[in-house]
Design a protein around this motif. Structure first.
Motif, PDB file in Angstrom:
ATOM      1  N   ALA A 170       0.796  -1.352   0.048  1.00 53.59           N
ATOM      2  CA  ALA A 170       0.073  -0.081  -0.139  1.00 53.59           C
ATOM      3  C   ALA A 170       0.919   1.308   0.007  1.00 53.59           C
ATOM      4  O   ALA A 170       0.611   2.291  -0.556  1.00 53.59           O
ATOM      5  CB  ALA A 170      -0.991  -0.032   1.214  1.00 53.59           C
ATOM      6  N   TYR A 171       1.977   1.206   0.766  1.00 57.60           N
ATOM      7  CA  TYR A 171       2.944   2.468   0.817  1.00 57.60           C
ATOM      8  C   TYR A 171       3.468   2.638  -0.499  1.00 57.60           C
ATOM      9  O   TYR A 171       3.489   3.562  -1.079  1.00 57.60           O
ATOM     10  CB  TYR A 171       3.943   2.038   1.998  1.00 57.60           C
ATOM     11  CG  TYR A 171       4.819   3.563   1.914  1.00 57.60           C
ATOM     12  CD1 TYR A 171       4.174   4.620   2.389  1.00 57.60           C
ATOM     13  CD2 TYR A 171       5.883   3.247   1.592  1.00 57.60           C
ATOM     14  CE1 TYR A 171       5.242   5.698   2.543  1.00 57.60           C
ATOM     15  CE2 TYR A 171       6.785   4.690   1.523  1.00 57.60           C
ATOM     16  CZ  TYR A 171       6.503   5.634   2.023  1.00 57.60           C
ATOM     17  OH  TYR A 171       7.082   6.750   2.123  1.00 57.60           O
ATOM     18  N   GLN A 172       4.033   1.575  -1.170  1.00 57.79           N
ATOM     19  CA  GLN A 172       4.541   1.544  -2.534  1.00 57.79           C
ATOM     20  C   GLN A 172       3.596   2.119  -3.565  1.00 57.79           C
ATOM     21  O   GLN A 172       4.111   3.258  -4.307  1.00 57.79           O
ATOM     22  CB  GLN A 172       5.151   0.343  -2.953  1.00 57.79           C
ATOM     23  CG  GLN A 172       6.223  -0.204  -2.365  1.00 57.79           C
ATOM     24  CD  GLN A 172       6.924  -1.641  -2.964  1.00 57.79           C
ATOM     25  OE1 GLN A 172       7.146  -2.585  -2.224  1.00 57.79           O
ATOM     26  NE2 GLN A 172       7.007  -1.458  -4.268  1.00 57.79           N
ATOM     27  N   LYS A 173       2.537   1.987  -3.463  1.00 55.21           N
ATOM     28  CA  LYS A 173       1.340   2.171  -4.233  1.00 55.21           C
ATOM     29  C   LYS A 173       1.175   3.937  -4.092  1.00 55.21           C
ATOM     30  O   LYS A 173       0.885   4.737  -4.795  1.00 55.21           O
ATOM     31  CB  LYS A 173       0.162   1.672  -4.158  1.00 55.21           C
ATOM     32  CG  LYS A 173      -0.024   0.257  -4.747  1.00 55.21           C
ATOM     33  CD  LYS A 173      -1.317  -0.387  -4.487  1.00 55.21           C
ATOM     34  CE  LYS A 173      -1.123  -1.741  -5.149  1.00 55.21           C
ATOM     35  NZ  LYS A 173      -2.576  -2.480  -4.951  1.00 55.21           N
ATOM     36  N   TRP A 174       1.325   4.241  -2.652  1.00 54.01           N
ATOM     37  CA  TRP A 174       1.136   5.537  -2.463  1.00 54.01           C
ATOM     38  C   TRP A 174       2.109   6.579  -2.945  1.00 54.01           C
ATOM     39  O   TRP A 174       2.083   7.550  -3.557  1.00 54.01           O
ATOM     40  CB  TRP A 174       0.979   5.824  -0.813  1.00 54.01           C
ATOM     41  CG  TRP A 174       0.815   7.067  -0.203  1.00 54.01           C
ATOM     42  CD1 TRP A 174       0.112   7.919  -0.350  1.00 54.01           C
ATOM     43  CD2 TRP A 174       2.056   8.184   0.135  1.00 54.01           C
ATOM     44  NE1 TRP A 174       0.195   9.209   0.094  1.00 54.01           N
ATOM     45  CE2 TRP A 174       1.566   9.243   0.376  1.00 54.01           C
ATOM     46  CE3 TRP A 174       3.623   7.949  -0.108  1.00 54.01           C
ATOM     47  CZ2 TRP A 174       2.325  10.320   0.670  1.00 54.01           C
ATOM     48  CZ3 TRP A 174       4.283   9.178   0.452  1.00 54.01           C
ATOM     49  CH2 TRP A 174       3.688  10.182   0.591  1.00 54.01           C
ATOM     50  N   VAL A 175       3.519   6.008  -2.929  1.00 53.95           N
ATOM     51  CA  VAL A 175       4.690   6.666  -3.580  1.00 53.95           C
ATOM     52  C   VAL A 175       4.598   6.766  -4.984  1.00 53.95           C
ATOM     53  O   VAL A 175       4.614   7.566  -5.683  1.00 53.95           O
ATOM     54  CB  VAL A 175       6.084   5.847  -3.249  1.00 53.95           C
ATOM     55  CG1 VAL A 175       7.170   6.437  -3.946  1.00 53.95           C
ATOM     56  CG2 VAL A 175       6.313   5.790  -1.821  1.00 53.95           C
ATOM     57  N   ARG A 295      11.336   2.877   9.264  1.00 55.54           N
ATOM     58  CA  ARG A 295      11.502   4.021   8.621  1.00 55.54           C
ATOM     59  C   ARG A 295      10.483   5.336   9.034  1.00 55.54           C
ATOM     60  O   ARG A 295      10.829   6.623   9.057  1.00 55.54           O
ATOM     61  CB  ARG A 295      10.814   4.036   6.980  1.00 55.54           C
ATOM     62  CG  ARG A 295      11.725   3.159   6.238  1.00 55.54           C
ATOM     63  CD  ARG A 295      12.941   3.704   5.967  1.00 55.54           C
ATOM     64  NE  ARG A 295      13.915   2.758   5.093  1.00 55.54           N
ATOM     65  CZ  ARG A 295      15.161   2.037   5.572  1.00 55.54           C
ATOM     66  NH1 ARG A 295      15.506   2.338   6.792  1.00 55.54           N
ATOM     67  NH2 ARG A 295      15.878   1.453   4.804  1.00 55.54           N
ATOM     68  N   ALA A 296       9.339   4.835   9.735  1.00 53.61           N
ATOM     69  CA  ALA A 296       8.505   5.876  10.159  1.00 53.61           C
ATOM     70  C   ALA A 296       9.339   6.427  11.464  1.00 53.61           C
ATOM     71  O   ALA A 296       9.089   7.820  11.686  1.00 53.61           O
ATOM     72  CB  ALA A 296       7.247   5.078  10.844  1.00 53.61           C
ATOM     73  N   LEU A 334       2.608   5.800   8.793  1.00 58.46           N
ATOM     74  CA  LEU A 334       1.630   5.241  10.134  1.00 58.46           C
ATOM     75  C   LEU A 334       0.429   4.900   9.580  1.00 58.46           C
ATOM     76  O   LEU A 334      -0.265   4.001  10.098  1.00 58.46           O
ATOM     77  CB  LEU A 334       1.694   6.326  11.150  1.00 58.46           C
ATOM     78  CG  LEU A 334       2.824   6.539  12.053  1.00 58.46           C
ATOM     79  CD1 LEU A 334       2.882   7.961  13.001  1.00 58.46           C
ATOM     80  CD2 LEU A 334       3.487   5.412  12.430  1.00 58.46           C
ATOM     81  N   ASP A 335      -0.165   5.726   8.509  1.00 56.55           N
ATOM     82  CA  ASP A 335      -1.530   5.264   7.968  1.00 56.55           C
ATOM     83  C   ASP A 335      -1.667   3.806   7.443  1.00 56.55           C
ATOM     84  O   ASP A 335      -2.592   3.104   7.620  1.00 56.55           O
ATOM     85  CB  ASP A 335      -1.853   6.268   7.030  1.00 56.55           C
ATOM     86  CG  ASP A 335      -2.512   7.537   7.760  1.00 56.55           C
ATOM     87  OD1 ASP A 335      -2.594   7.697   8.882  1.00 56.55           O
ATOM     88  OD2 ASP A 335      -2.488   8.690   6.888  1.00 56.55           O
ATOM     89  N   ARG A 336      -0.506   3.551   7.024  1.00 54.52           N
ATOM     90  CA  ARG A 336      -0.708   2.133   6.125  1.00 54.52           C
ATOM     91  C   ARG A 336      -0.124   1.067   7.351  1.00 54.52           C
ATOM     92  O   ARG A 336      -0.734  -0.185   7.041  1.00 54.52           O
ATOM     93  CB  ARG A 336       0.515   2.016   5.218  1.00 54.52           C
ATOM     94  CG  ARG A 336       0.124   2.529   3.820  1.00 54.52           C
ATOM     95  CD  ARG A 336       0.138   3.881   3.769  1.00 54.52           C
ATOM     96  NE  ARG A 336      -1.042   4.503   2.694  1.00 54.52           N
ATOM     97  CZ  ARG A 336      -1.216   5.679   2.415  1.00 54.52           C
ATOM     98  NH1 ARG A 336      -0.774   6.698   3.478  1.00 54.52           N
ATOM     99  NH2 ARG A 336      -1.908   5.950   1.380  1.00 54.52           N
ATOM    100  N   LEU A 337       0.511   1.409   8.373  1.00 50.31           N
ATOM    101  CA  LEU A 337       0.654   0.305   9.450  1.00 50.31           C
ATOM    102  C   LEU A 337      -0.328   0.262  10.546  1.00 50.31           C
ATOM    103  O   LEU A 337      -0.498  -0.730  11.476  1.00 50.31           O
ATOM    104  CB  LEU A 337       2.120   0.742  10.275  1.00 50.31           C
ATOM    105  CG  LEU A 337       3.067   0.678   9.493  1.00 50.31           C
ATOM    106  CD1 LEU A 337       4.635   1.180   9.917  1.00 50.31           C
ATOM    107  CD2 LEU A 337       3.594  -0.760   9.268  1.00 50.31           C
TER     108      LEU A 337
END
Length: 409
Positions: A170-175, A295-296, A334-337
């Motif tokens: 999900a984070y990769q897609k956000w990037v 990373r957070a 944080l939103d993804r986690l």
């Protein structure tokens, strides 16, 4: 995003959320651990109140004697001096034997050495779990601590690699969704430089740079592209004149130090090229799921070290804008986690609160399209920003610890 040494060195990784710190930094604990022997010379199972005012219990770590020595359990703050009597290095967890949740841990415990594990225990069932290198895990006997469970540190259910895959994707897609804007903003910067409009170039520089800074958790996956796009003069013998000084900060230095547009065209063209290459290669990249929680914490740790000190200011005076973008980047992680953290981190509402406080403190230094340079902040305002960011970094350490992948067998 600047690179720092990895957080939580392998030999001293704490589980902060459990109130159990596997660190040998305390003077008294270090003295007790010295020489690799038991805390007081009486062998496994001996318990005594030490100079730090806490009861210490010597516990064996080995394949055949994991947890041996914990014969007199009690509630409250205490220290287990973990003695590795085997020939292999090992990780050691203090667990709930029913669901495997972890109260505290020590990793990298070498053969013949002793390290302290400080915990706060309530009533309940506990067991040490020893995970020697290159062999199967061993769980020691279950020990029951009498009394109510209240007052003990909470336990964290271990996170697996599989747990972290969905939030990482999900984070990769956000990037990926930010890459188009990054290219557009960088194109505008390049065009202004090539047209010789330095005022427009200065106006275009910050929006482009902030898009990149918001993607801070991906810097490890960006690889060499991160240095080319967002590198500083650190480690460059020629400083700002070094050929290896490229990217956003190279252009920043020129724009705010009276460089001519013609002298910046090469740097602007190269930045545009590097950003486009990053966008085109990103769909084939794969982030390591084990890095996401770390990373957070690192994003804001780097913010405190580099942005709030002004160390990366090459003339624009926009470190606080970068800090604000880094805060946005932290929230994106944080939103993804959050689905994993909600059931594991009772301090999550406090993290959210400090995110808000830090945002408010930073925004107070923003008037219209201008940001106050760090060195021009009033003392009280600078202290407020530093205090809020520092408190946030401290709490984000829990996220890094809780999402660290742990061996389960």
């Amino acid at each position: 995003m600047r690179r720092l040494p990895p957080f939580f060195p392998g030999s001293q990784r704490p589980l902060l959320i459990a109130g159990a710190v596997a660190a040998a930094a305390a003077v008294a604990a270090t003295a007790l651990a010295g020489g690799g022997g038991s805390s007081d010379g009486r062998g496994a199972g001996a318990s005594a109140t030490a100079a730090d005012g806490l009861r210490h219990t010597s516990v064996e770590v080995s394949e055949g004697g994991c947890g041996k020595g914990w014969a007199h359990p009690h509630r409250g703050k205490q220290v287990f001096d973990l003695r590795n009597t085997s020939s292999r290095a090992a990780e050691v967890y203090l667990t709930n034997p029913v669901n495997g949740s972890v109260y505290g841990e020590v990793e990298g415990l070498g053969p013949g050495t002793t390290r302290p594990l400080r915990v706060t225990l309530g009533g309940g069932s506990y067991a040490f779990r020893c995970l020697p290198d290159d062999t199967d895990a061993v769980t020691g006997p279950t020990v029951t601590v009498a009394g109510p469970a209240r007052g003990g540190g909470p336990a964290a259910v271990p996170v697996t690699q599989q747990d972290l895959i969905p939030p990482t994707i999900a984070y990769q897609k956000w990037v990926q969704g930010r890459m188009g804007e990054l290219v557009r903003r960088t194109d505008a910067l390049r065009s202004a430089v090539r047209e010789g409009d330095l005022a427009a170039a200065r106006a275009a520089w910050l929006p482009a740079h902030l898009v990149y800074e918001r993607m801070g958790a991906a810097y490890g996956t960006f690889g060499d592209a991160d240095g080319a796009i967002n590198g500083t003069t650190a480690g460059l013998s020629g400083g700002v004149r070094d050929p290896g000084f490229t990217g956003f900060h190279r252009i920043e230095y020129g724009l705010w130090h009276d460089a001519s547009a013609s002298s910046l065209r090469g740097a602007a063209d190269q930045l545009d090229k590097d950003v486009r290459a990053l966008r085109d290669s990103w769909p084939q990249q794969r982030m390591d799921p084990a890095d996401l929680g770390l990373r957070a914490h690192e994003i804001m740790e780097n913010t405190v070290q580099f942005e709030l000190t002004g160390r990366t200011d090459y003339g624009s005076g926009t470190n606080l804008a970068t800090a604000r973008a880094n805060l946005d980047g932290t929230r994106a992680v944080l939103d993804r986690l959050r689905p994993l953290l909600t059931s594991r981190d009772p301090g999550l509402p406090e993290i959210d609160s400090w995110l808000g406080r830090t945002r408010k403190a930073l925004d107070a230094a923003h008037q219209g399209d201008r940001w106050t340079p760090v060195d021009r902040l009033a003392r009280g305002r600078r202290e407020k920003i530093n205090a809020a960011a520092g408190a946030l970094v401290e709490r984000l350490a829990d996220v890094a610890a809780l999402t660290d992948v742990r061996r389960t067998r």
